[in-house]
Design an enzyme around this catalytic site. Structure first.
Site, PDB file in Angstrom:
ATOM      1  CD  GLU A 110      -7.841 -29.979  23.856  1.00 59.48           C
ATOM      2  OE1 GLU A 110      -8.679 -28.760  24.036  1.00 59.48           O
ATOM      3  OE2 GLU A 110      -6.550 -29.564  23.519  1.00 59.48           O
TER       4      GLU A 110
ATOM      5  CE  LYS B 169      -6.618 -20.219  19.829  1.00 61.79           C
ATOM      6  NZ  LYS B 169      -6.954 -19.149  20.910  1.00 61.79           N
TER       7      LYS B 169
ATOM      8  CG  ASN C   4      -5.074 -16.838  22.406  1.00 67.06           C
ATOM      9  OD1 ASN C   4      -5.020 -17.244  21.402  1.00 67.06           O
ATOM     10  ND2 ASN C   4      -5.361 -16.773  23.593  1.00 67.06           N
TER      11      ASN C   4
ATOM     12  CE1 TYR D 268     -11.583 -23.407  21.830  1.00 74.25           C
ATOM     13  CE2 TYR D 268     -12.130 -23.477  19.545  1.00 74.25           C
ATOM     14  CZ  TYR D 268     -11.455 -22.902  20.547  1.00 74.25           C
ATOM     15  OH  TYR D 268     -10.276 -22.554  20.217  1.00 74.25           O
TER      16      TYR D 268
ATOM     17  CG  HIS E  91      -6.284 -24.768  22.032  1.00 76.20           C
ATOM     18  ND1 HIS E  91      -7.162 -24.572  22.959  1.00 76.20           N
ATOM     19  CD2 HIS E  91      -6.040 -26.091  21.887  1.00 76.20           C
ATOM     20  CE1 HIS E  91      -7.287 -25.740  23.684  1.00 76.20           C
ATOM     21  NE2 HIS E  91      -6.544 -26.715  23.015  1.00 76.20           N
TER      22      HIS E  91
END
Length: 181
Positions: free
Chosen positions: A159, A29, A145, A69, A148
């Site tokens: 994905e 990310k 975090n 998402y 992903h």
């Protein structure tokens, strides 16, 4: 075109006697990229015997965020989707397609829990992040975090196909496969 491969492994207890060579998606990310952690994070995956079969740096636009998402709003509400989608568009991400024995589960184990303060030391989130659910909820911020990782084999298939056209994925034999596949 890639297809999951089965590999014979010894049976242990209730485990089946076949394990699957899988591909899974990992996104480093914007916080990982901005903090200069990409190399250290990728090294963790390679050290664990996972093979990089696709990689690229991308700026996510609103359309790609919505496709990636697609169910987040339904599961957690519009505000969670908005915060997440907006965060993912704040900087570049590095998309990886990793391959290995039970890659989905192994990547999830290496990454650690969604909220870094709950991720054990030794996991990527446990070692490099510290955000808590309470803090992010109170501040209406995204959980920074770092990563992903696909949640299951079906999600991984969707994905990987979303992020990587077939011509951007590579089949090759690594030296480590002798000991890890």
């Amino acid at each position: 075109m890639y297809r999951a491969r089965e590999s014979t492994v010894p049976a242990h207890g209730n485990l089946p006697n076949m394990a699957v060579i899988e591909r899974t998606l990992v996104l480093l990310k914007p916080d990982t990229v901005a903090r200069g952690l990409a190399g250290r994070v990728i090294q963790r995956f390679e050290d664990a015997g996972l093979k990089i079969v696709g990689t690229k740096m991308v700026r996510i636009d609103a359309d790609l965020a919505k496709k990636h998402y697609f169910d987040l709003e339904e599961r957690f509400g519009k505000s969670v989707y908005d915060v997440t989608a907006n965060f993912m568009q704040t900087g570049p991400v590095i998309a990886l397609c990793l391959e290995g024995v039970e890659a989905v589960a192994n990547v999830r184990r290496l990454v650690g829990g969604t909220f870094p303060n709950e991720a054990p030391p030794g996991t990527i989130r446990g070692d490099f992040a510290h955000t808590s659910k309470a803090y992010t909820t109170a501040q209406h911020k995204v959980a920074a975090n770092l990563i992903h990782a696909s949640g299951n084999a079906e999600e991984a298939k969707y994905e990987v196909e979303l992020w990587f056209p077939a011509e951007e994925l590579f089949d090759y034999e690594s030296v480590a496969q002798r000991y890890t596949f």
